[in-house]
Design an enzyme around this catalytic site. Structure first.
Site, PDB file in Angstrom:
ATOM      1  N   HIS A 122       0.812  -1.223   0.000  1.00 17.14           N
ATOM      2  CA  HIS A 122       0.000   0.000   0.000  1.00 17.14           C
ATOM      3  C   HIS A 122       0.844   1.271   0.000  1.00 17.14           C
ATOM      4  O   HIS A 122       0.298   2.364  -0.229  1.00 17.14           O
ATOM      5  CB  HIS A 122      -0.926   0.029   1.215  1.00 17.14           C
ATOM      6  CG  HIS A 122      -1.955  -1.050   1.226  1.00 17.14           C
ATOM      7  ND1 HIS A 122      -2.799  -1.285   0.162  1.00 17.14           N
ATOM      8  CD2 HIS A 122      -2.268  -1.975   2.173  1.00 17.14           C
ATOM      9  CE1 HIS A 122      -3.597  -2.300   0.452  1.00 17.14           C
ATOM     10  NE2 HIS A 122      -3.289  -2.744   1.660  1.00 17.14           N
ATOM     11  N   ASP A 159      -3.410 -10.447  -2.217  1.00 14.24           N
ATOM     12  CA  ASP A 159      -3.920  -9.924  -0.960  1.00 14.24           C
ATOM     13  C   ASP A 159      -5.379  -9.503  -1.155  1.00 14.24           C
ATOM     14  O   ASP A 159      -5.782  -9.103  -2.247  1.00 14.24           O
ATOM     15  CB  ASP A 159      -3.080  -8.716  -0.547  1.00 14.24           C
ATOM     16  CG  ASP A 159      -3.341  -8.243   0.865  1.00 14.24           C
ATOM     17  OD1 ASP A 159      -2.539  -8.567   1.751  1.00 14.24           O
ATOM     18  OD2 ASP A 159      -4.337  -7.521   1.085  1.00 14.24           O
ATOM     19  N   HIS A 161      -6.819  -6.883  -0.086  1.00 10.04           N
ATOM     20  CA  HIS A 161      -6.869  -5.449  -0.346  1.00 10.04           C
ATOM     21  C   HIS A 161      -6.030  -5.125  -1.577  1.00 10.04           C
ATOM     22  O   HIS A 161      -4.948  -5.678  -1.758  1.00 10.04           O
ATOM     23  CB  HIS A 161      -6.336  -4.659   0.852  1.00 10.04           C
ATOM     24  CG  HIS A 161      -7.066  -4.934   2.132  1.00 10.04           C
ATOM     25  ND1 HIS A 161      -6.641  -5.870   3.049  1.00 10.04           N
ATOM     26  CD2 HIS A 161      -8.205  -4.394   2.629  1.00 10.04           C
ATOM     27  CE1 HIS A 161      -7.483  -5.895   4.069  1.00 10.04           C
ATOM     28  NE2 HIS A 161      -8.440  -5.023   3.846  1.00 10.04           N
ATOM     29  N   ASP A 242      -5.205 -12.582   3.649  1.00  8.97           N
ATOM     30  CA  ASP A 242      -6.402 -12.053   4.295  1.00  8.97           C
ATOM     31  C   ASP A 242      -7.677 -12.230   3.479  1.00  8.97           C
ATOM     32  O   ASP A 242      -8.738 -11.748   3.870  1.00  8.97           O
ATOM     33  CB  ASP A 242      -6.215 -10.584   4.690  1.00  8.97           C
ATOM     34  CG  ASP A 242      -5.450  -9.772   3.663  1.00  8.97           C
ATOM     35  OD1 ASP A 242      -5.161 -10.297   2.575  1.00  8.97           O
ATOM     36  OD2 ASP A 242      -5.139  -8.607   3.954  1.00  8.97           O
TER      37      ASP A 242
END
Length: 304
Positions: A122, A159, A161, A242
């Site tokens: 990120h 991931d 996200h 996740d």
């Protein structure tokens, strides 16, 4: 097959506030899950400023150093914190990824896994966010391109996200195919199909809440065929765990076998190219450990 594991105990010194999901126990869960596997274990080295400057300006690096508190924790973003021991493991995450690239390209092994925290996908050029300080995988890709003179690199991110930082850092890079699957809608709100990169080299795979690993692998299939056609010289993976059905931060429903299956799909499409995988998210400790072990044991399989 030999897989090199890069890690360092400094990952335990990046301390976040009590109750924060990106906690020290994540590293312990991962290392416990990998205990007993026949991995070649190496310490992740510190990244130099020269490596960080491939993606981040000098002012950003100095700003992070100045923000490190003498004690306790300091919040630098809505959900990103620094403690006195935070920078060393973040630097070793980058250093481990770059060392892994060097090792697999030198033929010391064909695959490597970097088990460090904090995560990185990120982080944008001048913005820390989403628990991330440095764009670890993007920096490793830039090293492969600029130091090793590679012409075709694939960066794959599963991931839950979206890897907004990696996408932003590689947006203008025609030599990198970036593929990311992510729950949508979900923070950070990026990752639409329409986000295709400056050269059409970005592929986003939004997945609806509640969907399982079967749908994810089906969505990945055309992107992996594109990677196969590219014939990459190196594959880098942002390995977040996740999307697991037990994870508290999202609503996808993957299981341990889905991580093994997607990893095998990636290896099959890599066409024998060396693979470096770097830990990103995963916040249910038991699920994280099981999924990491499934991923790494699949990396250990003999090439087909």
């Amino acid at each position: 097959m030999t897989v090199i594991l890069y890690s360092h105990e400094s990952a335990r010194r990046h301390v976040t506030p009590e109750g924060h999901p990106e906690q020290v126990a994540r590293y312990d869960a991962v290392m416990a899950a990998l205990d007993g596997l026949a991995l070649e274990r190496r310490e992740a080295p510190l990244a130099s400023d020269a490596e960080l400057l491939r993606c981040h300006p000098a002012g950003y690096l100095q700003g992070l150093r100045d923000a490190v508190p003498e004690a306790g924790t300091r919040q630098i973003d809505a959900d990103t914190h620094l403690s006195p021991g935070s920078l060393e493991p973040a630097l070793r995450a980058v250093g481990g990824a770059c060392a892994a690239v060097d090792a697999v390209l030198a033929g010391e092994a064909r695959r490597a896994f970097v088990a460090m925290r904090p995560p990185g996908h990120h982080a944008e050029a001048e913005v820390s966010m989403g628990f991330c300080l440095f764009g670890t995988v993007a920096i490793a890709a830039k090293r492969a391109l600029d130091h090793h003179a590679l012409e075709r690199v694939a960066v794959l991110d599963f991931d839950v996200h979206h890897g907004n930082g990696t996408q932003a850092l590689l947006w203008d890079e025609p030599r990198v195919l970036f593929v990311s699957s992510q729950q949508s809608p979900l923070w950070p709100g990026t990752g639409a199909v329409s986000e295709r990169g400056a050269h059409g080299q970005v592929v986003n795979l939004p997945l609806p809440p509640g969907s399982d690993g079967g749908l994810a692998r089906a969505e990945w299939r055309p992107a992996l065929e594109r990677m196969r056609d590219l014939a990459p010289q190196l594959v880098l993976i942002s390995a977040g765990f996740d999307a697991h059905g037990d994870d508290p931060l999202a609503q996808l429903d993957w299981d341990d076998d889905d991580y093994a299956g997607l990893t095998r799909d990636i290896l099959d499409a890599a066409g024998g190219a060396p693979v470096v995988s770097c830990l990103e998210g995963g916040y249910d400790l038991d699920a994280l450990g099981r999924a990491v072990r499934a991923h790494v044991t699949t990396l250990m399989e003999t090439e087909r």
